[in-house]
Design a protein around this motif. Sequence first.
Motif, PDB file in Angstrom:
ATOM      1  N   LYS A 142       0.838  -1.207   0.000  1.00 13.28           N
ATOM      2  CA  LYS A 142       0.000   0.000   0.000  1.00 13.28           C
ATOM      3  C   LYS A 142       0.871   1.255   0.000  1.00 13.28           C
ATOM      4  O   LYS A 142       0.569   2.223  -0.678  1.00 13.28           O
ATOM      5  N   GLU A 143       1.956   1.232   0.781  1.00 13.18           N
ATOM      6  CA  GLU A 143       2.877   2.372   0.818  1.00 13.18           C
ATOM      7  C   GLU A 143       3.558   2.554  -0.534  1.00 13.18           C
ATOM      8  O   GLU A 143       3.645   3.659  -1.053  1.00 13.18           O
ATOM      9  N   LEU A 144       4.036   1.465  -1.114  1.00 15.85           N
ATOM     10  CA  LEU A 144       4.718   1.551  -2.405  1.00 15.85           C
ATOM     11  C   LEU A 144       3.770   2.054  -3.489  1.00 15.85           C
ATOM     12  O   LEU A 144       4.156   2.879  -4.322  1.00 15.85           O
ATOM     13  N   GLN A 145       2.534   1.571  -3.463  1.00 17.93           N
ATOM     14  CA  GLN A 145       1.561   2.033  -4.448  1.00 17.93           C
ATOM     15  C   GLN A 145       1.191   3.488  -4.209  1.00 17.93           C
ATOM     16  O   GLN A 145       0.975   4.239  -5.148  1.00 17.93           O
ATOM     17  N   PHE A 146       1.146   3.902  -2.935  1.00 17.46           N
ATOM     18  CA  PHE A 146       0.849   5.291  -2.604  1.00 17.46           C
ATOM     19  C   PHE A 146       1.930   6.227  -3.161  1.00 17.46           C
ATOM     20  O   PHE A 146       1.643   7.289  -3.694  1.00 17.46           O
ATOM     21  N   LEU A 147       3.187   5.808  -3.039  1.00 18.38           N
ATOM     22  CA  LEU A 147       4.299   6.638  -3.515  1.00 18.38           C
ATOM     23  C   LEU A 147       4.321   6.754  -5.034  1.00 18.38           C
ATOM     24  O   LEU A 147       4.826   7.738  -5.573  1.00 18.38           O
ATOM     25  N   ARG A 148       3.801   5.753  -5.743  1.00 14.99           N
ATOM     26  CA  ARG A 148       3.704   5.746  -7.207  1.00 14.99           C
ATOM     27  C   ARG A 148       5.043   6.049  -7.895  1.00 14.99           C
ATOM     28  O   ARG A 148       5.087   6.704  -8.917  1.00 14.99           O
ATOM     29  N   MET A 149       6.122   5.560  -7.321  1.00 20.67           N
ATOM     30  CA  MET A 149       7.440   5.808  -7.917  1.00 20.67           C
ATOM     31  C   MET A 149       7.576   5.155  -9.284  1.00 20.67           C
ATOM     32  O   MET A 149       8.221   5.698 -10.166  1.00 20.67           O
ATOM     33  N   ILE A 150       6.979   3.994  -9.444  1.00 17.65           N
ATOM     34  CA  ILE A 150       7.129   3.257 -10.693  1.00 17.65           C
ATOM     35  C   ILE A 150       6.101   3.727 -11.722  1.00 17.65           C
ATOM     36  O   ILE A 150       6.354   3.697 -12.920  1.00 17.65           O
ATOM     37  N   GLU A 151       4.948   4.181 -11.241  1.00 17.82           N
ATOM     38  CA  GLU A 151       3.855   4.525 -12.147  1.00 17.82           C
ATOM     39  C   GLU A 151       3.948   5.939 -12.704  1.00 17.82           C
ATOM     40  O   GLU A 151       3.123   6.345 -13.515  1.00 17.82           O
ATOM     41  N   THR A 152       4.919   6.693 -12.252  1.00 18.64           N
ATOM     42  CA  THR A 152       5.098   8.031 -12.797  1.00 18.64           C
ATOM     43  C   THR A 152       6.546   8.204 -13.219  1.00 18.64           C
ATOM     44  O   THR A 152       7.454   7.624 -12.646  1.00 18.64           O
ATOM     45  N   HIS A 153       6.723   8.985 -14.224  1.00 15.76           N
ATOM     46  CA  HIS A 153       8.068   9.274 -14.718  1.00 15.76           C
ATOM     47  C   HIS A 153       8.130  10.775 -14.948  1.00 15.76           C
ATOM     48  O   HIS A 153       7.468  11.298 -15.844  1.00 15.76           O
ATOM     49  N   PHE A 154       8.880  11.460 -14.092  1.00 17.02           N
ATOM     50  CA  PHE A 154       8.964  12.923 -14.148  1.00 17.02           C
ATOM     51  C   PHE A 154       7.574  13.566 -14.096  1.00 17.02           C
ATOM     52  O   PHE A 154       7.268  14.487 -14.846  1.00 17.02           O
ATOM     53  N   GLY A 155       6.716  13.008 -13.231  1.00 13.60           N
ATOM     54  CA  GLY A 155       5.392  13.581 -13.032  1.00 13.60           C
ATOM     55  C   GLY A 155       4.349  13.175 -14.056  1.00 13.60           C
ATOM     56  O   GLY A 155       3.218  13.626 -13.996  1.00 13.60           O
ATOM     57  N   ILE A 156       4.721  12.303 -14.978  1.00 17.70           N
ATOM     58  CA  ILE A 156       3.790  11.863 -16.018  1.00 17.70           C
ATOM     59  C   ILE A 156       3.441  10.395 -15.761  1.00 17.70           C
ATOM     60  O   ILE A 156       4.333   9.560 -15.585  1.00 17.70           O
ATOM     61  N   ASP A 157       2.141  10.108 -15.718  1.00 18.29           N
ATOM     62  CA  ASP A 157       1.714   8.726 -15.517  1.00 18.29           C
ATOM     63  C   ASP A 157       2.148   7.859 -16.684  1.00 18.29           C
ATOM     64  O   ASP A 157       2.043   8.250 -17.835  1.00 18.29           O
ATOM     65  N   VAL A 158       2.650   6.685 -16.345  1.00 19.56           N
ATOM     66  CA  VAL A 158       3.008   5.695 -17.346  1.00 19.56           C
ATOM     67  C   VAL A 158       2.301   4.393 -16.988  1.00 19.56           C
ATOM     68  O   VAL A 158       1.897   4.192 -15.849  1.00 19.56           O
ATOM     69  N   LYS A 159       2.152   3.523 -17.932  1.00 22.16           N
ATOM     70  CA  LYS A 159       1.480   2.240 -17.711  1.00 22.16           C
ATOM     71  C   LYS A 159       2.539   1.152 -17.690  1.00 22.16           C
ATOM     72  O   LYS A 159       2.925   0.622 -18.732  1.00 22.16           O
ATOM     73  N   PRO A 160       3.050   0.801 -16.490  1.00 22.18           N
ATOM     74  CA  PRO A 160       4.067  -0.248 -16.434  1.00 22.18           C
ATOM     75  C   PRO A 160       3.441  -1.627 -16.654  1.00 22.18           C
ATOM     76  O   PRO A 160       2.256  -1.837 -16.422  1.00 22.18           O
ATOM     77  N   ASP A 161       4.252  -2.544 -17.096  1.00 27.75           N
ATOM     78  CA  ASP A 161       3.828  -3.927 -17.249  1.00 27.75           C
ATOM     79  C   ASP A 161       3.506  -4.479 -15.854  1.00 27.75           C
ATOM     80  O   ASP A 161       4.341  -4.400 -14.951  1.00 27.75           O
ATOM     81  N   PRO A 162       2.305  -5.030 -15.637  1.00 27.42           N
ATOM     82  CA  PRO A 162       1.925  -5.524 -14.303  1.00 27.42           C
ATOM     83  C   PRO A 162       2.888  -6.555 -13.730  1.00 27.42           C
ATOM     84  O   PRO A 162       3.173  -6.541 -12.541  1.00 27.42           O
ATOM     85  N   GLU A 163       3.420  -7.441 -14.576  1.00 22.18           N
ATOM     86  CA  GLU A 163       4.384  -8.431 -14.092  1.00 22.18           C
ATOM     87  C   GLU A 163       5.674  -7.770 -13.646  1.00 22.18           C
ATOM     88  O   GLU A 163       6.251  -8.130 -12.616  1.00 22.18           O
ATOM     89  N   GLU A 164       6.142  -6.820 -14.417  1.00 21.73           N
ATOM     90  CA  GLU A 164       7.367  -6.099 -14.063  1.00 21.73           C
ATOM     91  C   GLU A 164       7.161  -5.315 -12.766  1.00 21.73           C
ATOM     92  O   GLU A 164       8.022  -5.316 -11.885  1.00 21.73           O
TER      93      GLU A 164
END
Length: 98
Positions: free
Chosen positions: A47-69
């Motif tokens: 929940k903390e990792l998802q809250f931080l959204r470090m992987i799901e954003t890149h320089f403030g822009i939402d990206v769609k990462p591969d769910p497995e990755e």
Amino acid sequence: MSVELLDGAIILGFIEDDEAFNGSVQDRFAYFDTNHDGQLSYSEMLKELQFLRMIETHFGIDVKPDPEELSHVYDSLFLQFDRDLNGAVDLEESIYKF
């Protein structure tokens, strides 16, 4: 609306202020320890990792990462904190990592 600028000196000062830094980590840890057992399970830490959204954003822009990755990254991060490999992260492990 207020805007605050953080530079390296401010961040370093916060990290070196043991009382302020440890208090902040303890507060955040307690917030995510939803069952109040003194440990973060994988699901609580996720929940903390998802809250931080470090992987799901890149320089403030939402990206769609591969769910497995994304799952692999989260698993790896959890293992970095779970130093005794007991399936949970206690407060000492979370502070030690910093």
